[in-house]
Design a protein around this motif. Structure first.
Motif, PDB file in Angstrom:
ATOM      1  N   PHE A  11       0.868  -1.313  -0.034  1.00 20.92           N
ATOM      2  CA  PHE A  11       0.183   0.070  -0.116  1.00 20.92           C
ATOM      3  C   PHE A  11       0.713   1.370  -0.036  1.00 20.92           C
ATOM      4  N   ASN A  12       1.986   1.213   0.615  1.00 21.60           N
ATOM      5  CA  ASN A  12       2.888   2.297   0.604  1.00 21.60           C
ATOM      6  C   ASN A  12       3.204   2.970  -0.833  1.00 21.60           C
ATOM      7  N   HIS A  13       2.730   4.297  -0.997  1.00 24.28           N
ATOM      8  CA  HIS A  13       2.728   4.835  -2.506  1.00 24.28           C
ATOM      9  C   HIS A  13       1.771   4.317  -3.450  1.00 24.28           C
ATOM     10  N   ALA A  14       0.996   3.420  -3.190  1.00 22.58           N
ATOM     11  CA  ALA A  14      -0.048   2.806  -4.174  1.00 22.58           C
ATOM     12  C   ALA A  14      -1.024   4.154  -4.601  1.00 22.58           C
ATOM     13  N   VAL A  15      -1.675   4.071  -5.417  1.00 24.75           N
ATOM     14  CA  VAL A  15      -2.489   5.170  -6.046  1.00 24.75           C
ATOM     15  C   VAL A  15      -3.847   4.695  -6.126  1.00 24.75           C
ATOM     16  N   GLU A  27      -2.389   5.074   5.060  1.00 21.27           N
ATOM     17  CA  GLU A  27      -1.331   4.013   4.592  1.00 21.27           C
ATOM     18  C   GLU A  27      -0.383   4.466   3.627  1.00 21.27           C
ATOM     19  N   ASN A  28      -0.207   5.853   3.549  1.00 22.14           N
ATOM     20  CA  ASN A  28       0.800   6.587   2.803  1.00 22.14           C
ATOM     21  C   ASN A  28       0.283   6.357   1.087  1.00 22.14           C
ATOM     22  N   CYS A  29      -0.727   6.243   0.890  1.00 24.86           N
ATOM     23  CA  CYS A  29      -1.313   6.098  -0.683  1.00 24.86           C
ATOM     24  C   CYS A  29      -1.576   7.609  -1.273  1.00 24.86           C
ATOM     25  N   HIS A  30      -1.155   7.621  -2.396  1.00 20.01           N
ATOM     26  CA  HIS A  30      -1.486   8.775  -3.251  1.00 20.01           C
ATOM     27  C   HIS A  30      -2.915   8.747  -3.481  1.00 20.01           C
ATOM     28  N   LEU A  31      -3.481   9.845  -3.836  1.00 21.08           N
ATOM     29  CA  LEU A  31      -5.214   9.768  -3.953  1.00 21.08           C
ATOM     30  C   LEU A  31      -5.507  10.635  -5.284  1.00 21.08           C
ATOM     31  N   ARG A  79       1.786  14.803   8.290  1.00 24.96           N
ATOM     32  CA  ARG A  79       2.683  13.870   7.955  1.00 24.96           C
ATOM     33  C   ARG A  79       1.882  13.558   6.347  1.00 24.96           C
ATOM     34  N   PHE A  80       0.689  14.084   6.115  1.00 21.92           N
ATOM     35  CA  PHE A  80       0.229  13.772   4.820  1.00 21.92           C
ATOM     36  C   PHE A  80       0.631  14.704   3.649  1.00 21.92           C
ATOM     37  N   LYS A  81       1.280  15.694   4.088  1.00 21.48           N
ATOM     38  CA  LYS A  81       1.817  16.734   3.054  1.00 21.48           C
ATOM     39  C   LYS A  81       2.467  16.338   1.849  1.00 21.48           C
ATOM     40  N   ASP A  82       3.231  15.221   1.914  1.00 22.09           N
ATOM     41  CA  ASP A  82       3.942  14.767   0.776  1.00 22.09           C
ATOM     42  C   ASP A  82       3.444  13.931  -0.011  1.00 22.09           C
ATOM     43  N   LEU A  83       1.964  13.525   0.288  1.00 26.77           N
ATOM     44  CA  LEU A  83       1.052  12.648  -0.708  1.00 26.77           C
ATOM     45  C   LEU A  83       0.767  13.514  -1.882  1.00 26.77           C
ATOM     46  N   LYS A  84       0.416  12.823  -2.736  1.00 26.89           N
ATOM     47  CA  LYS A  84       0.089  13.684  -3.968  1.00 26.89           C
ATOM     48  C   LYS A  84      -1.361  13.194  -4.177  1.00 26.89           C
TER      49      LYS A  84
END
Length: 286
Positions: free
Chosen positions: A5-9, A30-34, A56-61
């Motif tokens: 799930f890490n970096h999954a879209v 889960e550190n997923c991009h959305l 902690r979510f600022k780096d998510l796209k």
């Protein structure tokens, strides 16, 4: 199925409120991009702001699009946009939906077309549009939201029942197709009970039904909302676990389990029980 799930879209329809918003927040954890969509762009952008307000979510796209799921071209254009923008797609959650209430005699053909276009065709469009991209990702999953109304039929809910039974049949067949073809993609059908969302506010209720039951549309909406037992956050967490464990079917809430039990033990006679309950309520209103 998704193993990492890490970096999954993750793409979600109807992400501007309710289960859709809760799902966006849960997968962000889960550190997923959305890739989020909704008929109302302002609401889905609010979902994005809620998520990005936490450091902690600022780096998510996170991308937001206005999408009418009943419009095939819009859904397919959105799927391509998501793939082009994020580089891959691992999960599509076809969550957007509406409700409709009225007797078969009172409802018009256009009412049935309206709900089927959103609740059923929206699921087909979302599945077909994203499936090739999910295959390319190497591991993918499709989640289609049915309902307890996809387990048992209810008086005055023929349109909603038809759409949710259709989602169930489509998704169960989809899962088997994917398994037989040894696809890297899997599928899960979700049957939520009463979830604390705003679906009742957007529901269409026939005026003739109000006369039949003796309840105004406002009273009917309030009564409908009283059946909402489970929070959207709990529903989202249950759906996440189902994807993680590659479940075929998910029941959410105690009412969902009750309806499933009714369908299993009383496959036809449950209808008489439901009818009697509704008649009793109607008699009290007179």
């Amino acid at each position: 199925m998704i193993k990492h799930f890490n970096h999954a879209v993750v793409a979600i329809t109807g992400a501007g409120s309710g289960i859709g918003r809760a799902l966006a927040i849960r997968f962000a954890q889960e550190n997923c991009h959305l890739a989020l969509s909704d008929l109302h762009l302002d609401s889905v952008e609010e979902t994005k702001q809620i998520i990005q307000s936490k450091a902690r979510f600022k780096d998510l796209k996170i991308t937001c699009q206005k999408v009418d799921v009943s419009d095939q071209q819009q859904v397919f254009d959105w799927a391509k946009y998501v793939f082009d923008t994020h580089g891959k797609v691992n999960l599509i959650i076809n969550n957007a939906g509406v409700a409709l209430s009225g007797t078969v005699a009172a409802l018009e053909i256009k009412d049935y077309q309206w709900i089927m276009n959103i609740n059923f065709w929206g699921v087909i469009y979302g599945t077909k549009a994203f499936l090739p991209y999910l295959e390319q990702s190497g591991e993918g999953h499709i989640v289609n939201i049915s309902s307890v109304f996809g387990l048992t039929a209810q008086p005055f809910m023929s349109g909603y029942n038809a759409s949710k039974y259709a989602v169930r049949g489509f998704t169960e067949a989809l899962r088997q197709d994917l398994e037989i073809s040894n696809s890297v993609v899997s599928a899960t059908c979700v049957h939520p009970g009463g979830i604390k969302t705003n679906i009742a506010q957007s529901a269409r209720i026939s005026e003739k039904l109000s006369k039949l039951t003796g309840k105004s549309s406002q009273d009917a909406t309030k009564e409908f909302e009283m059946t909402f037992l489970t929070s959207a956050e709990k529903a989202a967490n249950t759906i996440f676990k189902a994807v993680k464990n590659n479940k075929r079917r998910v029941l959410i809430g105690p009412d969902s389990k009750l309806y499933d039990w009714s369908a299993r033990l009383l496959p036809s006679s449950y209808q008489a029980i439901f009818t009697a309950v509704v008649r009793s309520r109607m008699a009290k209103k007179k």
